[in-house]
Write a protein that holds these residues in place. Structure first.
Motif, PDB file in Angstrom:
ATOM      1  N   ALA A 109      31.984  17.445  -6.187  1.00  0.00           N
ATOM      2  CA  ALA A 109      32.212  16.103  -4.993  1.00  0.00           C
ATOM      3  C   ALA A 109      30.453  16.183  -4.095  1.00  0.00           C
ATOM      4  O   ALA A 109      29.717  15.592  -4.212  1.00  0.00           O
ATOM      5  N   GLU A 110      30.236  17.806  -3.623  1.00  0.00           N
ATOM      6  CA  GLU A 110      28.952  17.950  -2.890  1.00  0.00           C
ATOM      7  C   GLU A 110      28.015  17.851  -3.818  1.00  0.00           C
ATOM      8  O   GLU A 110      26.393  17.334  -2.995  1.00  0.00           O
ATOM      9  N   ARG A 111      28.424  18.453  -4.931  1.00  0.00           N
ATOM     10  CA  ARG A 111      26.884  19.017  -5.660  1.00  0.00           C
ATOM     11  C   ARG A 111      26.916  16.877  -6.137  1.00  0.00           C
ATOM     12  O   ARG A 111      25.070  17.024  -6.729  1.00  0.00           O
ATOM     13  N   LEU A 112      27.483  16.313  -6.352  1.00  0.00           N
ATOM     14  CA  LEU A 112      26.962  15.315  -7.013  1.00  0.00           C
ATOM     15  C   LEU A 112      26.931  14.287  -5.296  1.00  0.00           C
ATOM     16  O   LEU A 112      26.852  12.771  -6.386  1.00  0.00           O
ATOM     17  N   GLU A 113      27.092  14.377  -4.703  1.00  0.00           N
ATOM     18  CA  GLU A 113      27.447  13.466  -3.871  1.00  0.00           C
ATOM     19  C   GLU A 113      28.017  12.215  -3.439  1.00  0.00           C
ATOM     20  O   GLU A 113      27.778  11.651  -3.210  1.00  0.00           O
ATOM     21  N   VAL A 114      29.466  12.356  -3.730  1.00  0.00           N
ATOM     22  CA  VAL A 114      30.793  11.942  -3.742  1.00  0.00           C
ATOM     23  C   VAL A 114      31.070  11.934  -3.167  1.00  0.00           C
ATOM     24  O   VAL A 114      31.678  12.702  -2.395  1.00  0.00           O
ATOM     25  N   LYS A 115      32.518  10.628  -3.099  1.00  0.00           N
ATOM     26  CA  LYS A 115      33.631  10.782  -2.420  1.00  0.00           C
ATOM     27  C   LYS A 115      34.494  10.838  -2.400  1.00  0.00           C
ATOM     28  O   LYS A 115      34.325   9.099  -3.323  1.00  0.00           O
ATOM     29  N   VAL A 116      35.460   9.811  -2.235  1.00  0.00           N
ATOM     30  CA  VAL A 116      37.007   9.511  -2.557  1.00  0.00           C
ATOM     31  C   VAL A 116      36.597   7.690  -2.673  1.00  0.00           C
ATOM     32  O   VAL A 116      35.890   7.338  -1.413  1.00  0.00           O
ATOM     33  N   GLY A 117      36.767   7.656  -4.026  1.00  0.00           N
ATOM     34  CA  GLY A 117      36.585   5.709  -3.574  1.00  0.00           C
ATOM     35  C   GLY A 117      35.129   5.802  -4.291  1.00  0.00           C
ATOM     36  O   GLY A 117      34.892   4.672  -4.967  1.00  0.00           O
ATOM     37  N   ASP A 118      33.974   6.319  -4.890  1.00  0.00           N
ATOM     38  CA  ASP A 118      32.988   6.115  -5.031  1.00  0.00           C
ATOM     39  C   ASP A 118      33.171   6.147  -6.732  1.00  0.00           C
ATOM     40  O   ASP A 118      34.398   6.782  -7.454  1.00  0.00           O
ATOM     41  N   PHE A 119      32.332   6.136  -7.370  1.00  0.00           N
ATOM     42  CA  PHE A 119      32.356   6.090  -8.859  1.00  0.00           C
ATOM     43  C   PHE A 119      31.549   7.484  -9.529  1.00  0.00           C
ATOM     44  O   PHE A 119      30.388   7.528  -8.610  1.00  0.00           O
ATOM     45  N   VAL A 120      32.164   7.860 -10.456  1.00  0.00           N
ATOM     46  CA  VAL A 120      30.716   9.167 -11.413  1.00  0.00           C
ATOM     47  C   VAL A 120      30.775   8.619 -13.085  1.00  0.00           C
ATOM     48  O   VAL A 120      31.726   8.112 -13.039  1.00  0.00           O
ATOM     49  N   ARG A 121      30.016   8.458 -13.412  1.00  0.00           N
ATOM     50  CA  ARG A 121      29.022   8.654 -14.838  1.00  0.00           C
ATOM     51  C   ARG A 121      29.190   9.449 -15.512  1.00  0.00           C
ATOM     52  O   ARG A 121      28.973  11.456 -14.653  1.00  0.00           O
ATOM     53  N   PHE A 122      30.470   9.540 -16.647  1.00  0.00           N
ATOM     54  CA  PHE A 122      29.696  11.218 -17.503  1.00  0.00           C
ATOM     55  C   PHE A 122      30.060  10.786 -18.626  1.00  0.00           C
ATOM     56  O   PHE A 122      30.517   9.520 -18.876  1.00  0.00           O
ATOM     57  N   LYS A 123      29.393  11.471 -19.619  1.00  0.00           N
ATOM     58  CA  LYS A 123      28.762  11.677 -21.050  1.00  0.00           C
ATOM     59  C   LYS A 123      30.254  12.320 -21.859  1.00  0.00           C
ATOM     60  O   LYS A 123      30.057  13.567 -21.181  1.00  0.00           O
ATOM     61  N   VAL A 124      29.975  12.119 -22.693  1.00  0.00           N
ATOM     62  CA  VAL A 124      31.443  12.800 -23.391  1.00  0.00           C
ATOM     63  C   VAL A 124      30.378  13.183 -24.668  1.00  0.00           C
ATOM     64  O   VAL A 124      29.875  11.869 -25.348  1.00  0.00           O
ATOM     65  N   PRO A 125      30.349  14.442 -25.660  1.00  0.00           N
ATOM     66  CA  PRO A 125      29.924  14.888 -26.526  1.00  0.00           C
ATOM     67  C   PRO A 125      30.177  14.191 -27.696  1.00  0.00           C
ATOM     68  O   PRO A 125      31.299  14.029 -28.002  1.00  0.00           O
TER      69      PRO A 125
END
Length: 779
Positions: free
Chosen positions: A554-570
């Motif tokens: 969370a620290e590296r991505l600069e996100v907190k609870v309630g934020d959205f993250v995107r991710f890829k799947v191989p």
């Protein structure tokens, strides 16, 4: 400097040995710590950068489960910004040695121009060659030599290859053959290179393209321009390739690069913070020591000026005291740091990293720091002595009246009259000698801070074993499966061993910061053998509609609870998004975690590659079953963790010894100085009828007060230092900074015990004070 002044300098140092010894020891410790870490840090920077340049280390590589073709390679080579590119197929197979099978990572290549092999023995690789080029560390440990014929197994096919060369490769500088290993075990498993025509199967799938970027000139110290170029190149490649599910890995995210960069950052932090604290103590010691020495030698200074010594000559004379001591302490400290802790760290690094050459080194930073320390000592001394030395000889020869400083506003308050004589006497003494008192508090603070940090770090490391393998993943065995194992096969194993299935992968995750982070995704089926805890150490459940994220991720991505993250799947072209519902702490890999149900709700297929179980699993499965790539017991993981903790234990011992040395040196130095300065007051108290024991108790009261303030500050600061230090030790590890009372109690007891012993030794001199000598003169 004249011969007479040189004799005076040596005589003064001998007569004020304790005070100058304290300055010496602080400079010694500062350079001891700095050289110990820098000897390897500077060497790594130099040798790794040279290694990467000599081998033309890749700038980026891309992977795809569906594979790449020669047409894809040609298309990439035509992209502006690509200097060169090569196809590669990387697979994990086995090698049979003396009746035992071991893991071996195979690389089938066409060319050897990017991330080139370093030949240790044998003949160089050429396009279309026959034979195998094998890992030097593996060959040494397993007794393999050029010309040996190896029994190999890959993709279910047994075949034989003759060893043509023993090699090293920069991509395997830090090598874990699969995710079931937590620490490198150099030589226990290996890697090999073969020409693509040597593949024993029918159709070779090129799953990787390694890329050499045209304008990225830096190899190890990438700047923002290099990173921006790689990011732009990534988008160009994505636009030119029609293949779905392509994964990009920049050189700075490659395992070896990332691991060694993390160690360098950790060492750089340690070699900056602690020496800075020791130098601060040394400078305070210089201020107090030289101010006292110059004040004591008023008559001598006035006489030197009267008989013709110039002001500059006298300045140089007194500035040479701390410069000489600090330079000697720094040089000897650097030498000791090199041959003791530095050597130990160097040997430890060799257990983690594989380099063609890696010797300890002395960098310009050490020489520069010694110069800086000597200059700071001279400047500090100059300002400490300037007030007296700048006066005329006639003024200096007149004795200075003693300071009449009281206790300030406190004396005018009603509280003052209610205080005991001893308390009032000590308050006035502290107020008259603020600098000396401040130096004492800082020294005691540093002592208790280091003590708490040392014992706290030791407790957290010891707790990691229980935290990770009893609380978070209590499974007795972990089974790892190959990437092509189908769901039904893994499910059969899960039923047979009553295990919990998990899917883990490393991929690109995007948050609120710039770019992406290469982190882990963990998807869990139902079960209780993989658990999560929050920052307070309380068990939490994965959310049913959303994701959980590790605190460091969370620290590296600069996100907190309630934020959205995107991710890829191989293997998938589209990006996927999830809302952060909760944070968790983990000592292992950092990333995001979710339930199987939520993962499948994103229209993704759950393909487990790990099973956690409490049922005994035969380790022979690794050799007898193609789908099983690893079987690890909890005991094996714990043994690996304890091996890593051994280095930390040594560093904790060093830190503890340094803390005790600082405590003794600072307390004894300032105690002796304080006693000498208070000799007249102590003699006066004896004349007034105070007994020796009463006077010793008065002195002890001040000592207890100053020690108490310093100890409390040290414990408070120590907790924050511990949190910062543990965060710097390993970029992929995290800790719940929750200690038992023991480290704080130990810090309190050790600091107070040292203080009482040292003050007891000094105050015992009360009975031996020469009253006539102490009371004569204005001083």
């Amino acid at each position: 400097m004249s011969k007479n002044l040189r004799k005076k300098l040596l005589r003064d140092i001998r007569q004020n040995f304790v005070q100058f010894a304290a300055i010496f020891i602080m400079c010694f410790l500062s350079m001891f710590v700095m050289q110990a870490f820098d000897s390897d840090t500077s060497a790594i920077e130099k040798y790794v950068d040279r290694y990467y340049k000599d081998t033309n280390f890749l700038d980026m590589y891309i992977t795809s489960l569906s594979g790449f073709t020669s047409e894809d390679l040609i298309r990439i080579k035509k992209i502006d910004g690509v200097k060169n590119a090569e196809l590669r197929s990387t697979k994990i197979g086995k090698i049979r040695l003396f009746g035992t099978e071991k893991k071996l990572e195979f690389n089938f290549i066409e060319e050897n121009e990017i991330s080139k092999m370093v030949l240790c023995d044998g003949t160089p690789f050429e396009r279309g060659s026959t034979g195998i080029w094998i890992d030097n560390d593996f060959a040494k440990r397993q007794g393999i030599a050029v010309g040996d014929v190896l029994d190999l197994n890959l993709d279910g096919v047994e075949f034989y290859e003759t060893v043509k060369g023993i090699i090293l490769n920069p991509e395997y500088m830090y090598f874990l053959i699969d995710e079931t290993y937590t620490e490198p075990d150099i030589g226990a498993y290996g890697y090999a290179y073969l020409a693509d025509n040597e593949y024993p199967g029918e159709n070779l799938l090129y799953d990787r393209i390694v890329i050499d970027a045209k304008d990225v000139n830096n190899q190890f110290d990438l700047d923002d321009t290099d990173k921006a170029l790689l990011s732009g190149l990534r988008e160009s490649i994505r636009d030119n390739l029609s293949i779905s599910g392509v994964e990009f890995v920049y050189k700075q995210n490659q395992s070896g690069f990332d691991a060694i960069k993390g160690d360098l950052e950790s060492n750089n932090t340690l070699e900056t913070i602690f020496p800075a604290l020791f130098i601060l103590i040394a400078l305070l010691g210089i201020m107090t020591t030289m101010t006292r020495l110059v004040t004591k030698q008023r008559t001598v200074i006035g006489t030197l000026k009267a008989i013709g010594f110039g002001q500059m000559a006298i300045y140089v004379h007194y500035m040479s005291y701390p410069v000489l001591i600090s330079v000697m302490g720094s040089i000897l400290g650097a030498a000791a740091g090199w041959w003791t802790l530095g050597k130990y760290i160097h040997v430890s690094m060799l257990d983690y990293y594989s380099l063609p050459k890696f010797d300890m080194d002395v960098s310009y930073r050490i020489v520069l720091m010694i110069v800086i320390i000597s200059v700071m000592a001279a400047v500090t001394d100059y300002f400490s002595c300037k007030k007296l030395l700048s006066q005329q000889a006639s003024t200096i020869l007149r004795s200075e009246a003693p300071s009449a400083t009281g206790a300030g506003l406190l004396e005018k308050s009603r509280i003052w009259k209610k205080l005991s004589f001893a308390t009032r006497w000590n308050i006035r003494d502290i107020n008259r000698n603020r600098l000396r008192t401040l130096a004492a508090i800082i020294g005691i603070t540093l002592c208790s801070q280091l003590t708490l940090t040392a014992f706290g770090a030791n407790e957290l490391w010891k707790r990691t074993e229980s935290w990770e393998y009893n609380e978070l993943t209590p499974a007795l065995y972990t089974i790892g499966f190959s990437s092509d194992t189908d769901y039904e096969t893994v499910t059969d194993y899960a039923h047979r061993y009553n295990g919990q299935m998990a899917m883990s992968m490393q991929t690109e995750i995007y948050g609120n910061g710039d770019g992406f982070q290469l982190l882990d995704i963990t998807v869990l089926d139902e079960g209780n053998l993989f658990r999560f805890q929050n920052e307070q150490g309380e068990y939490i459940s994965l959310p049913g509609n959303g994701i959980a994220i590790s605190a460091k991720a969370a620290e590296r991505l600069e996100v907190k609870v309630g934020d959205f993250v995107r991710f890829k799947v191989p293997g998938q072209k589209n990006d996927y998004e999830g809302r952060v519902v909760t944070l968790y702490k983990t000592p292992g890999s950092q990333g995001i975690s979710m339930t199987r149900g939520y993962y499948e709700s994103l229209n993704l297929k759950f393909l487990p590659n790990t099973i956690y179980t409490n049922v005994t699993v035969p380790e022979s499965y690794v050799n007898t079953r193609e789908e099983v790539v690893s079987v690890f017991s909890k005991d094996a993981y714990i043994e690996s963790l304890r091996a890593n903790s051994a280095r930390v234990d040594v560093e904790v011992i060093y830190m503890m010894v340094v803390a005790v040395i600082i405590g003794v040196v600072v307390m004894y130095n300032l105690g002796v100085m304080s006693f000498i300065e208070k000799a007249r007051e102590i003699a006066t108290l004896k004349v007034l009828g105070f007994s020796t024991n009463k006077i010793r108790w008065i002195l002890q009261q001040q000592n207890i007060t100053v020690t108490g303030i310093g100890t409390i500050l040290g414990i408070v600061i120590g907790y924050r230092t511990l949190g910062f230090l543990m965060g710097q030790l390993d970029a992929d590890s995290d800790f719940i900074i929750k200690l038992s009372p023991i480290p704080a109690i130990v810090a309190f007891v050790v600091t107070f015990l040292l203080s009482l012993i040292v003050n007891g030794l000094i105050s015992s001199k009360v009975k031996d004070i020469n009253m006539v000598e102490a009371l004569k003169g204005v001083e």
